[in-house]
Design an enzyme around this catalytic site. Structure first.
Site, PDB file in Angstrom:
ATOM      1  N   TRP A 101       0.821  -1.209   0.000  1.00  0.00           N
ATOM      2  CA  TRP A 101       0.000   0.000   0.000  1.00  0.00           C
ATOM      3  C   TRP A 101       0.849   1.250   0.000  1.00  0.00           C
ATOM      4  O   TRP A 101       0.532   2.220  -0.703  1.00  0.00           O
ATOM      5  CB  TRP A 101      -0.975  -0.008   1.187  1.00  0.00           C
ATOM      6  N   ASP A 171      -1.758   6.409   6.436  1.00  0.00           N
ATOM      7  CA  ASP A 171      -2.800   5.485   5.986  1.00  0.00           C
ATOM      8  C   ASP A 171      -3.009   4.508   7.142  1.00  0.00           C
ATOM      9  O   ASP A 171      -2.176   3.643   7.390  1.00  0.00           O
ATOM     10  CB  ASP A 171      -2.334   4.752   4.719  1.00  0.00           C
ATOM     11  N   LYS A 195     -12.009  -2.208   6.650  1.00  0.00           N
ATOM     12  CA  LYS A 195     -11.145  -3.069   7.439  1.00  0.00           C
ATOM     13  C   LYS A 195     -11.667  -3.125   8.876  1.00  0.00           C
ATOM     14  O   LYS A 195     -12.184  -4.126   9.314  1.00  0.00           O
ATOM     15  CB  LYS A 195      -9.696  -2.555   7.423  1.00  0.00           C
TER      16      LYS A 195
HETATM   17  C1  LIG Z   1      -7.121  -2.176   2.003  1.00  0.00           C
HETATM   18  C2  LIG Z   1      -6.104  -1.119   2.126  1.00  0.00           C
HETATM   19  C3  LIG Z   1      -5.964  -0.102   1.178  1.00  0.00           C
HETATM   20  C4  LIG Z   1      -6.804  -0.051  -0.091  1.00  0.00           C
HETATM   21  O1  LIG Z   1      -8.108   0.247   0.215  1.00  0.00           O
HETATM   22  P1  LIG Z   1      -9.217   0.463  -0.925  1.00  0.00           P
HETATM   23  O2  LIG Z   1     -10.370   0.993  -0.127  1.00  0.00           O
HETATM   24  O3  LIG Z   1      -9.474  -0.870  -1.527  1.00  0.00           O
HETATM   25  O4  LIG Z   1      -8.703   1.440  -1.892  1.00  0.00           O
HETATM   26  C5  LIG Z   1      -5.018   0.873   1.395  1.00  0.00           C
HETATM   27  N1  LIG Z   1      -4.255   0.864   2.489  1.00  0.00           N
HETATM   28  C6  LIG Z   1      -4.355  -0.106   3.423  1.00  0.00           C
HETATM   29  C7  LIG Z   1      -3.471  -0.058   4.622  1.00  0.00           C
HETATM   30  C8  LIG Z   1      -5.281  -1.121   3.274  1.00  0.00           C
HETATM   31  O5  LIG Z   1      -5.373  -2.083   4.204  1.00  0.00           O
END
Ligand SMILES: *Cc1c(COP(=O)(O)O)cnc(C)c1O
Length: 360
Positions: A101, A171, A195
């Site tokens: 990511w 993030d 998540k």
């Molecule tokens: C799942 C995830 C993403 C991507 O998320 P989307 O909503 O599918 O764009 C980005 N960063 C992390 C840490 C993730 O776990």
């Protein structure tokens, strides 16, 4: 009805109480005669729902007044572009690459300026976090970027990097609301909801007000400007209305269950059960160095692809599902988010023990 223990990394398990409330509200939201899915986002009822969700989130975390809360679309991945588009002044940024990511976020930022990796753990398949106490950050970097919990590899920062005075962007998709958050340490902290928070389709962005600019270059699309959404209270266009409502139910569930301190304690207990087992097992091994282990995503392997596959299949037959590791790393991964009860982790460990005994 049979509910399984769902270890999916995302979309992921939600609290049963939340699903029950959503079910009760489904046909007739509290006397409105319609579902939240059917109502105008400009009406009074929905206005209350989104305002209450924001207030509950503010209460839970303790978000200072000089930070805005935005409910956006496009997933966490859209933030990979929005961040450089909105924050670049010197068109320079420092990224700490600790997994897929962060790597994707860096690649996206490079489209808009001079984004560089100042640390990486790619040399050991992202199984640890690099030392971030003395990074070589360009003096004029607009920000330092991290992925705080690496969903795929199972590492999590216990201590934030020393940004040497630069703005920190995080993030936090897979650890958001798993423990208390000191918002003032961040310029932006954001999370895709699917998540640890709610259904897929909403991204929560918490941003310091002075980073919301009205002097962006003309080419930055209206929908990709933080200012557009901040000025409109996340109602510039139709928001992911139902998803925000479900997130709101989760915030209430968290408040009712003792808030983020209590959640952190519970998450530590759950993770300990699993890591303690992995540390003494002769068959199953964790893949992350001890100090950087995530409390949310726990990857492990047997060392044999066939045995891994057999384990995932046998576990599913016992109602322990979605334990297959990410396609890029293989093995297993147990995601044990807020809504995963302790009994789920206990049942998983009991099953791993039994599997190990039967395969000696
Ligand atoms: C799942 C995830 C993403 C991507 O998320 P989307 O909503 O599918 O764009 C980005 N960063 C992390 C840490 C993730 O776990």
């Amino acid at each position: 009805m049979t509910r399984v223990f769902n270890f999916s990394a995302g979309p992921a398990v939600l609290p049963e109480e939340v699903l029950e409330t959503a079910k009760e509200d489904m046909m007739d939201y509290r006397g409105c005669g319609m579902s939240v899915m059917e109502m105008s986002h400009r009406g009074k009822v929905y206005d209350n729902i989104i305002k209450e969700a924001e207030q509950d989130l503010r209460d839970l975390i303790g978000i200072p007044d000089n930070y805005k809360v935005l409910f956006l679309q496009g997933g966490a991945s859209t933030q990979f572009a929005m961040i450089p588009m909105n924050l670049f002044r010197n068109k320079k940024a420092a990224y700490i690459v600790t997994g897929q990511w962060a790597k994707k976020a860096l690649a996206e930022a490079k489209k808009y300026g001079d984004a560089v990796a100042v640390a990486s753990s790619a040399d050991k398949t992202f199984s640890y976090l690099p030392d971030c106490s003395d990074l070589d950050i360009p003096e004029d970097a607009d920000y330092v970027y991290i992925c705080e919990n690496n969903t795929i590899y199972g590492t999590e920062y216990k201590e934030l990097p020393d940004t040497k005075g630069h703005i920190l962007i995080s993030d936090a998709s897979s650890c958001f609301l798993s423990r208390p958050i000191d918002i003032e340490k961040y310029g932006i902290i954001y999370a895709g909801a699917q998540k640890n928070v709610g259904p897929a389709g909403v991204t929560i962005v918490i941003i310091r007000e002075d980073l919301i600019r009205d002097d962006l270059p003309e080419w930055v699309p209206t929908m990709l400007r933080y200012k557009t959404h901040a000025d409109a209270g996340s109602l510039y266009n139709t928001p992911p209305a139902y998803n925000i409502y479900v997130c709101g139910l989760v915030f209430k569930w968290l408040k009712k269950n003792g808030g983020l301190e209590a959640m952190a304690k519970k998450n530590e207990e759950k993770a300990k059960i699993l890591y303690d087992f992995l540390d003494q097992s002769k068959m199953f091994h964790g893949t992350v160095v001890e100090k950087d282990r995530s409390l949310m995503n726990v990857p492990f392997v047997t060392g044999s692809d066939e045995l891994d596959a057999e384990f995932v299949k046998a576990a599913a037959a016992e109602g322990l599902v979605s334990l297959k590791g990410h396609r890029s790393v293989g093995g297993m991964r147990a995601s044990i988010y807020n809504a995963m009860p302790k009994e789920g982790v206990e049942k998983l460990v009991a099953f791993m023990k039994k599997f190990e005994e039967e395969h000696q």
